[in-house]
Enzyme design. Structure first.
Site, mmCIF file in Angstrom:
data_model
loop_
_atom_site.group_PDB
_atom_site.id
_atom_site.type_symbol
_atom_site.label_atom_id
_atom_site.label_comp_id
_atom_site.label_asym_id
_atom_site.label_seq_id
_atom_site.Cartn_x
_atom_site.Cartn_y
_atom_site.Cartn_z
ATOM 1 N N PHE A 52 0.544 -1.336 -0.071
ATOM 2 C CA PHE A 52 0.524 -0.443 -0.240
ATOM 3 C C PHE A 52 1.345 1.256 -0.033
ATOM 4 O O PHE A 52 1.877 1.575 1.157
ATOM 5 C CB PHE A 52 -1.230 -0.121 1.443
ATOM 6 C CG PHE A 52 -1.858 1.293 0.923
ATOM 7 C CD1 PHE A 52 -3.187 0.972 0.331
ATOM 8 C CD2 PHE A 52 -1.550 2.371 1.713
ATOM 9 C CE1 PHE A 52 -4.234 1.906 0.623
ATOM 10 C CE2 PHE A 52 -2.639 3.954 0.994
ATOM 11 C CZ PHE A 52 -3.503 3.004 0.808
ATOM 12 N N ASP A 111 9.214 2.058 1.440
ATOM 13 C CA ASP A 111 7.928 3.136 2.149
ATOM 14 C C ASP A 111 7.799 2.322 3.366
ATOM 15 O O ASP A 111 7.782 2.071 4.019
ATOM 16 C CB ASP A 111 7.304 2.995 1.271
ATOM 17 C CG ASP A 111 5.322 3.702 1.586
ATOM 18 O OD1 ASP A 111 5.782 3.808 2.770
ATOM 19 O OD2 ASP A 111 4.697 3.185 1.101
ATOM 20 N N LYS A 171 2.650 9.703 8.444
ATOM 21 C CA LYS A 171 1.910 9.068 9.044
ATOM 22 C C LYS A 171 2.670 9.772 10.933
ATOM 23 O O LYS A 171 2.262 10.818 11.290
ATOM 24 C CB LYS A 171 1.678 7.537 9.346
ATOM 25 C CG LYS A 171 0.872 6.710 8.742
ATOM 26 C CD LYS A 171 0.546 5.954 8.399
ATOM 27 C CE LYS A 171 0.099 5.314 7.693
ATOM 28 N NZ LYS A 171 -1.405 5.440 7.787
#
Ligand SMILES: Cc1ncc(COP(=O)(O)O)c(C=O)c1O
Length: 395
Positions: free
Chosen positions: A135, A220, A249
């Site tokens: 993702f 990532d 995040k």
């Protein structure tokens, strides 16, 4: 349905199945709804609330910066941006930083950077190999990078230049590599795709392959970074270094921010080739600096390692008790529990009713990604609620 939930139905686009609770306040690992009910938060804003809710270190930094300078264009130097960039570089293997506003934007920028590298050093190579079950975000290019049909199918035809191959399979990467390949992009642990942990030697093999082919490795670390998996960055556990790493995040513990970090040799943008109006905004960077400094000064990553292990051990004992739990897996405080049946939605609701927030990862799995400041006491409380919730499911 409450007043706010009715208004949401009327005015808001339907992009997510919401849990029927309206949160109005948070403190530490706890949140409160509009009726004053209290919940232990093991969702943590989707792995964002590094320091929990409204941590004084964060609040003070944001308030002070809000009184000082909130936004200035990147035409000018600003202090919080440089301080955060310096702290990130000093505590990672990367040399240069670019700030943006979200994970998708960081990954999109990382791919642009790799493509610039390809233009300059690899005869125009532009393809990026990514993995199934990954993702990487919701922009069109990141949907193409995200190897999950459910996210891709509504948007076909997708931007070109992404090859999705099997995760945890070095041969698949080798087979997909061509003269057009400029980079491989991976999550060290796949978060959204299921908390999938690769074999220990996978990342080492990918690193060696990228070196052999002269292509870049983009990690990532948007979900795994900032201590989430028990080290400041997950790559440290695999004894490799990425050429490019993305963060978002948890970096500013709740204030929107994203970052692209790169090794000197991969840092090939020239003025005008990339940019952002809000990226590196003083307010977000002050929050990022306060978060990272707190994480470093208080060995939050080390604490995550032990409290994460405590959580996994507790979940394993629940697994002994409930036969429909088929797997417990995770690193640090990024943990999943899988069931033999599609009961995740019911488990989330049963936990909610008893005062615990957990995330539905898929129809048959839930995920735990609490604030990184939790201790064993909060884990005990969560395990107690979860145990009672699971009992109600079997009944
Ligand atoms: C590994 C990873 N990359 C990228 C993203 C996208 O981040 P954002 O939602 O901030 O765009 C996410 C979000 O879940 C993620 O987990």
């Amino acid at each position: 349905m409450s007043y706010w939930q009715e208004l949401e139905q009327k005015y808001f686009m339907r992009t997510v199945e919401r849990v029927p609770v309206t949160l109005v306040r948070g403190e530490g690992t706890w949140v409160w709804d509009e009726d004053g009910r209290k919940y232990l938060d093991f969702v943590g804003g989707w792995a964002v609330n590094t320091l929990g809710h409204c941590h004084p270190a964060m609040v003070n930094a944001v308030v002070e910066q809000a009184h000082t300078l909130i936004q200035a264009s990147n035409q000018f130097y600003t202090v919080p941006q440089v301080r955060l960039a310096e702290l990130l570089v000093q505590n990672s293997c990367l040399d240069k930083v670019f700030f943006c506003n979200s994970g998708a934007e960081a990954n999109e920028g990382a791919v642009k950077l790799a493509q610039r590298y390809g233009k300059r050093h690899l005869n125009g190579a532009y393809e990026v190999i990514t993995t199934m079950g990954s993702f990487h975000g919701r922009t069109l290019a990141m949907v193409a990078a995200t190897g999950q049909p459910k996210f891709q199918q509504p948007y076909v035809p997708l931007p070109a230049g992404f090859i999705n191959v099997e995760y945890n399979n070095i041969e698949a990467i080798k087979v997909a590599t061509t003269k057009q390949t400029c980079a491989v992009m991976l999550e060290p642990v796949q978060g959204e795709g299921g908390v999938n942990i690769p074999d220990n030697n996978y990342l080492t093999q990918v690193r060696a392959w990228c070196d052999q082919e002269g292509i870049l490795l983009i990690l990532d670390e948007i979900q795994t970074g900032l201590g989430r998996t028990g080290t400041l960055f997950a790559y440290e556990q695999y004894d490799i270094e990425p050429d490019i790493m993305t963060l978002a995040k948890g970096l500013a513990s709740g204030i929107p921010i994203g970052a692209i970090l790169a090794k000197e040799r991969a840092s090939v943008f020239t003025p005008g080739e990339h940019g952002s109006t809000f990226g590196g905004n003083p307010l977000a960077c002050a929050a990022g600096y306060a978060t990272l400094k707190y994480v470093l000064d208080n060995d939050i990553a080390g604490k995550v390692k032990s409290v994460g292990q405590y959580l996994i051990t507790g979940l394993e004992s629940l697994r002994q008790k409930f036969q429909f739990i088929t797997d417990v897996r995770g690193r640090g405080l990024l943990v999943a529990m899988e069931f033999s049946r599609d009961i995740a939605g019911s488990v989330v609701m049963a936990c909610l009713d008893r005062g615990l927030l957990v995330n539905k990862l898929s129809p048959n799995a839930i995920r735990f990604m609490p604030p990184l400041i939790i201790g064993n006491d909060e884990v005990d409380e969560a395990l107690d609620i979860l145990g009672r919730a699971l009992s109600s499911i079997t009944a």
